[in-house]
Each structure stands twice: as C-alpha cells, then as structure tokens.
Write an enzyme that holds these catalytic residues in place. Sequence first.
Site: not given
Length: 426
Positions: A205, A301, A368
Amino acid sequence: MSCFQGVLDREKQRCSLAKGSIAHLEFRMVPSKLYIRNPLVALFFAVLVSPQVYADYVNITLIQNAVPKGAVCLDGSPPAYHLSVGFGSGINNWLVHIEGGGWCNNVTTCLERKHTYLGSSTYMAKQVDFTGILSSNENSNPDFYNWNKVKVRYCDGASFTGDVKTVDPATKLHYRGARIWQAVMQELLARGMDKAENALLSGCSSGGLTTILHCDNFRALLPSHAHVKCLSDAGFFVNERDISGKEHIAAYYNDVITTHGSANNLPLSCTAGVSPSLCFFPQYVAKQIKTPLFILNSAIDAWQIANILVPDSADPNATCVNCKADIAQCSSLQLEIIQGFRDRFVKAIDEMGKSISRGLFINSCFCHCQSESQETWLASRSPMLANTRIANAVGDWYFDRSQFKEIDCPYPCDSTCVNHVDISSA
C-alpha cells in the site's frame, strides 16, 4: 440515481474519464468482512480458514539514537522495526518490507494519527507475526524464508518523504519521514546489511509507494556487487478523477507533500520533469527507476475503488457502500464503471513503456495487498496468473529464472481470486 450514474454519462460523452481522485487513508478494504470480537474464537476461525499456519512472532526494535537526529514519528517517539535474523544460506541476504497505512494531509489528519501506531511507536505492537513474504517457513516462502527479514514500521504519514525542521509548539507534530528512512537504513547497514549479497526492498500500500520512491536510493546504499531489486505491492496508485469528476487524489497528494515538506525528498528524475505533487503517482515515477522493479497490484484494487474512484465526498448519500465493501454486491452499472477504472489502470501500466527488468503481476481481484498474507502469497488457493502463484512469480523474477509480465483479463474472469475475510476486532 446510482452512485455511478454521473460518471457513466461522462463515459458515454467522452469515452473515458480524465485523471484524478482521492485517497483518504488508511486501512485495507476487503471484499467481505466478518468481525469476531472474542479473540479465542477469532484465533480458532483463523486456523480454520488459513491454508497454512505458521506463527513467527518477531520483537520490535526502537531506534533510540535516531531521536537526537530528529528522525522521529509524528509524536516525537523513536522509529521502529522488527528483524528476523537470517540463517543458513540466507545470512547475507536482506528483505526489507515497508509497512503501509495511508497518509495524513494536514494538521487535523496528522493529529488523528499521532496517538495511534501510525503516528507513534508508543502504540505499536511489541511483536508482529511474520507471514507471507516475511515467513520463515520454507514451504510458505521458498525463496526468502531464511533471509534477514525486516518489517519497517510506518509512523510519519508521508511514505518516508517529509522533512520539516520546525515543530509547531501547539501541535508538537514532527514531519520527519525522510529522516526516519535514513535512520532505519543506517541501523540496518550497521546490523549487517552493508555486506548484503542479495537484497529486496518491498512494501504494501503506502509502503508499496515508499518502495517505488526509495528504490534507487536503496540500491545506492548497498554494495555495488549486490543483487538488488524492489517489489511494490498495491502501491501503484493512479491519478484518476472520482465519480463526481473531481481531482480529489491529486489535490490530496499535493496537500500531503505541502504539509510534510516532501518535495525535496522525491526522486529528482521525476521532479525535474513534472510537479512534485505528481511524483506521488507511480505512473510518473516508475519509468525512470533504474533498479529492477516488480509491480504487484490488482487492476481493480479495492482500496482505490473505495477511496479514489468513489471516496465518501463523491457519494454523500452512501449509495455505493455495499458495492465498495463487496464487489459481488455491485450493480451492472457499477461494474461497468469499475471496468473503466481497470482499463485506465492497465493503460497507466502500459504507458510506463517496456522494460526487460520490470516484473508485473496485475490481476483482477477485488483486494488490496497480496504479499503479506499467506493466503494470497503462497497457498493451495492463492491467486494465479499464467498458472503461477505470486510467490513463485516474484521469486522467478528476482533470481532471474524467468521474466514475469502478466496482466489479468477483466473481472470476473479470474477464478483464482481470494475473497479476504477480516477477523480483526471491530
């Protein structure tokens, strides 16, 4: 009107959305959530659903000598990391993994983080379980299991780029991410990374974005003979407008960079050509990176769909809540807009140009981050592209056994996608 109706109308008029959107930090979106408050029941359930269970708890290390240098978290506490020492043939190999957790773009949002583990080492867990790419189990992580494996904690709120010298006495906020990066790297070099034969910088991330922004810098710190590469997991955030047509993410990133004084700490190869605020978008940075880079990302995502394409500000009536939480709940209209996002994501990947050294694993799973969880990294039901699981694709690319550049077909064609279950306490 559907939350996606306005953007569909613009799609029909212009064939595609322009760029832009918002990323309003911080934790991972998952397709479905199951909250179990009783920790014993949660643990039991985790054992049931985990394809492979291997507990590897690693203690935290605080870098106390970083404090006098001003290399501190938002609240002024020392930066931290967890190190699992390598063994056997991996004693001179290093995997440095950067924690994710969004960003803060102004005093208000940074103050919100100040009293959490994303802004203070005081609130960080003293031990964390190393799984997925950090696992020390050979079956779970065959290529990196015996390396020195580091999880760098994230507490600055700007992907380790900020450096504001003055501290406001009213807020006592420290914007010092760039100094933290330097302090952590110096610490790891002193602990043996200066003798690295193989090294991989990775992150999830906002940590995946950190990996891209610092990739060449990481390479420069290590011995010239070392085999060094970078892996960005779910860090390829795209410059997209939201469904209302506003450029929220561009404005948001500009605020992050301004608040943290990040402009001078972004790759010069990017800032020499475009505005610093655009250099938080990998599509403008990655093509100039000289160090081999692997991009692991979903083209749909879940975090980007929920926070870039459909942020709360663009959906005031919360009509997209169910769709953002679980793609199976999306209407055909909503799926059409998500597919449009996917097409533009793939276009941004393609526009980086061809690179022999770059690896790609771009699937169409509504998720994610896929490297930290054993379920998605390497297990019997892990996602696959070209009949290859993520861990094997990354390993083959890292060790030059084969190139891997695969982009998935559009959702919902991929039957190997994992539907994550969040068993954390509410």
